[in-house]
Enzyme design. Structure first.
Site, PDB file in Angstrom:
ATOM      1  N   ASP A  28     -33.635  64.796  -0.230  1.00  0.00           N
ATOM      2  CA  ASP A  28     -34.815  64.242   0.423  1.00  0.00           C
ATOM      3  C   ASP A  28     -35.471  63.112  -0.362  1.00  0.00           C
ATOM      4  OD1 ASP A  28     -36.579  64.231   2.696  1.00  0.00           O
ATOM      5  OD2 ASP A  28     -38.121  64.970   1.340  1.00  0.00           O
ATOM      6  N   ARG A  49     -13.097  49.800  11.807  1.00  0.00           N
ATOM      7  CA  ARG A  49     -11.977  50.721  11.981  1.00  0.00           C
ATOM      8  C   ARG A  49     -10.860  50.479  10.971  1.00  0.00           C
ATOM      9  NH1 ARG A  49     -10.406  51.504  18.197  1.00  0.00           N
ATOM     10  NH2 ARG A  49      -9.306  53.228  17.181  1.00  0.00           N
ATOM     11  N   HIS A 107     -35.544  57.824   0.115  1.00  0.00           N
ATOM     12  CA  HIS A 107     -35.424  58.935   1.067  1.00  0.00           C
ATOM     13  C   HIS A 107     -33.933  59.122   1.330  1.00  0.00           C
ATOM     14  CE1 HIS A 107     -36.200  61.739   4.211  1.00  0.00           C
ATOM     15  NE2 HIS A 107     -35.687  60.967   5.150  1.00  0.00           N
ATOM     16  N   SER A 131     -34.085  59.609   9.366  1.00  0.00           N
ATOM     17  CA  SER A 131     -34.551  60.991   9.328  1.00  0.00           C
ATOM     18  C   SER A 131     -33.930  61.782  10.473  1.00  0.00           C
ATOM     19  CB  SER A 131     -36.076  61.035   9.428  1.00  0.00           C
ATOM     20  OG  SER A 131     -36.545  62.354   9.396  1.00  0.00           O
ATOM     21  N   GLY A 132     -33.373  62.947  10.153  1.00  0.00           N
ATOM     22  CA  GLY A 132     -32.803  63.817  11.168  1.00  0.00           C
ATOM     23  C   GLY A 132     -31.347  63.566  11.487  1.00  0.00           C
ATOM     24  N   ILE A 133     -30.714  62.607  10.829  1.00  0.00           N
ATOM     25  CA  ILE A 133     -29.324  62.297  11.160  1.00  0.00           C
ATOM     26  C   ILE A 133     -28.341  63.276  10.531  1.00  0.00           C
ATOM     27  CG2 ILE A 133     -28.722  60.759   9.239  1.00  0.00           C
ATOM     28  CD1 ILE A 133     -27.499  58.876  11.425  1.00  0.00           C
ATOM     29  N   GLY A 134     -28.800  64.040   9.511  1.00  0.00           N
ATOM     30  CA  GLY A 134     -27.935  65.062   8.931  1.00  0.00           C
ATOM     31  C   GLY A 134     -27.560  64.860   7.473  1.00  0.00           C
ATOM     32  N   LYS A 135     -28.390  64.153   6.734  1.00  0.00           N
ATOM     33  CA  LYS A 135     -28.084  63.913   5.310  1.00  0.00           C
ATOM     34  C   LYS A 135     -28.057  65.221   4.527  1.00  0.00           C
ATOM     35  CE  LYS A 135     -31.599  61.152   4.728  1.00  0.00           C
ATOM     36  NZ  LYS A 135     -32.094  61.148   6.119  1.00  0.00           N
ATOM     37  N   SER A 136     -29.081  66.042   4.704  1.00  0.00           N
ATOM     38  CA  SER A 136     -29.162  67.293   3.947  1.00  0.00           C
ATOM     39  C   SER A 136     -28.040  68.246   4.333  1.00  0.00           C
ATOM     40  CB  SER A 136     -30.519  67.962   4.178  1.00  0.00           C
ATOM     41  OG  SER A 136     -31.576  67.169   3.672  1.00  0.00           O
ATOM     42  N   GLY A 138     -29.568  57.350   5.493  1.00  0.00           N
ATOM     43  CA  GLY A 138     -29.553  57.502   6.945  1.00  0.00           C
ATOM     44  C   GLY A 138     -30.951  57.804   7.454  1.00  0.00           C
ATOM     45  N   GLU A 168     -34.218  71.061   1.777  1.00  0.00           N
ATOM     46  CA  GLU A 168     -34.880  71.439   3.023  1.00  0.00           C
ATOM     47  C   GLU A 168     -33.873  71.286   4.160  1.00  0.00           C
ATOM     48  OE1 GLU A 168     -38.234  69.984   6.235  1.00  0.00           O
ATOM     49  OE2 GLU A 168     -37.929  68.848   4.371  1.00  0.00           O
TER      50      GLU A 168
END
Length: 314
Positions: free
Chosen positions: A180, A244, A141, A158-163, A156, A205
């Site tokens: 995806d 860092r 995924h 789901s929903g973290i901003g990969k796409s 990452g 998507e």
């Protein structure tokens, strides 16, 4: 993973000039390792040399050797090899299949195939096909993009901003391989390649936009069908404990291959595409022997040492 002998015959029959001679029940047998074997020593009576789970290829030498034996001896030698559990037999160079082999293979449920190809050419082509077909693979995924010649697997939650990060990279001139669901295959001990699932090829998507066709929107040069995986970038939630300095090299194990790993904390306002692009550039520098974080730490150490000796730092 395994390949049915019948599948191999159906897929490569025309390309490798293959045909079934005997043992049609053996088409249900499977091959589980990509290497093939020439059973010359086994036919001479040295069975410990035999790998019974492999395809056995008989060329001029093997067939010629059987012809020098008395028929009764040849039958015993062939039956001992056939009964050892081999995957199948292939007689190459367009040579006639030895009668002893055809007669012994059928009752044991072992397929005997024949090819008009030269032995070396046949072995090379069938091995290449088997290596690709039997390569270990998994579905991730994730997103896979090509940035500056490097294949970057973006992980990452789901929903973290990969796409979104992958789409931003495409808009900056880089290329999408998969969104995806990334199918990753190990094609050699240290090399992984990734591709999209067939139905998802060139599509993404994006929440709020739905499914988009990247090739139609950005052109054919914005996509790739397959790419080697060189670097893993994991998008993580923001934390004050994030690295860092970048002095510690992290790795991500995938299909028993250790890949370099970079973790990038996500927070509103940060450009993930720019940071991933920078990570790719830094990885290329490291591959050429330049480690920015290590070089910086070394300069600091030299400056501190100079101050302790009463000399001005750099």
């Amino acid at each position: 993973m395994s390949v049915r002998i019948g599948e191999l015959l159906e897929t490569l029959g025309e390309r490798l000039a293959l045909r079934l001679v005997a043992g049609d029940a053996g088409l249900e047998r499977t091959i589980e390792v990509p290497r093939v074997q020439q059973p010359g020593l086994a036919l001479a009576g040295y069975l410990p040399q035999l790998h019974p789970d492999r395809m056995q290829v008989l060329g001029n030498s093997e067939v010629g050797f059987l012809e020098t034996l008395e028929p009764a001896v040849a039958r015993v030698r062939v039956e001992s090899v056939v009964g050892s559990g081999v995957a199948c037999f292939v007689v190459t160079n367009g040579m006639p299949v030895p009668r002893e082999l055809a007669e012994a293979a059928g009752p044991c449920g072992v397929a005997v195939l024949a090819s008009t190809m030269r032995t070396a050419d046949f072995i090379r082509q069938v091995t290449t096909w088997l290596e690709a077909r039997l390569a270990p693979e998994t579905t991730m995924h994730a997103d896979l993009v090509e940035v500056g010649g490097l294949g970057i697997l973006i992980l990452g939650r789901s929903g973290i901003g990969k796409s979104e990060a992958a789409l931003d990279l495409v808009s900056r001139g880089h290329r999408l391989v998969a969104d995806d669901a990334v199918i990753v295959r190990r094609i050699s001990p240290n090399v992984l390649r990734g591709r999209a699932a067939t139905l998802l090829t060139h599509h993404m998507e994006i929440r709020g936009l739905g499914v988009i066709d990247v090739e139609a929107l950005f052109g054919t040069l914005a996509t790739l069908d397959e790419e080697q995986v060189d670097l893993v970038v994991e998008l993580i939630d923001w934390s004050d404990d994030a690295d860092r300095l970048g002095l510690v090299d992290s790795t991500y194990m995938l299909l028993e291959v250790a890949l370099p790993l970079v973790r990038i904390p996500v927070v509103p306002g940060r450009s993930m595409a720019m940071l991933i692009e920078t990570a790719a550039r830094d990885r290329l520098l490291r591959s050429r022997g330049r480690h920015s974080a290590a070089d910086f730490a070394a300069r600091i150490d030299r400056a501190a040492l100079g101050e302790r000796r009463g000399q001005p730092g750099e």
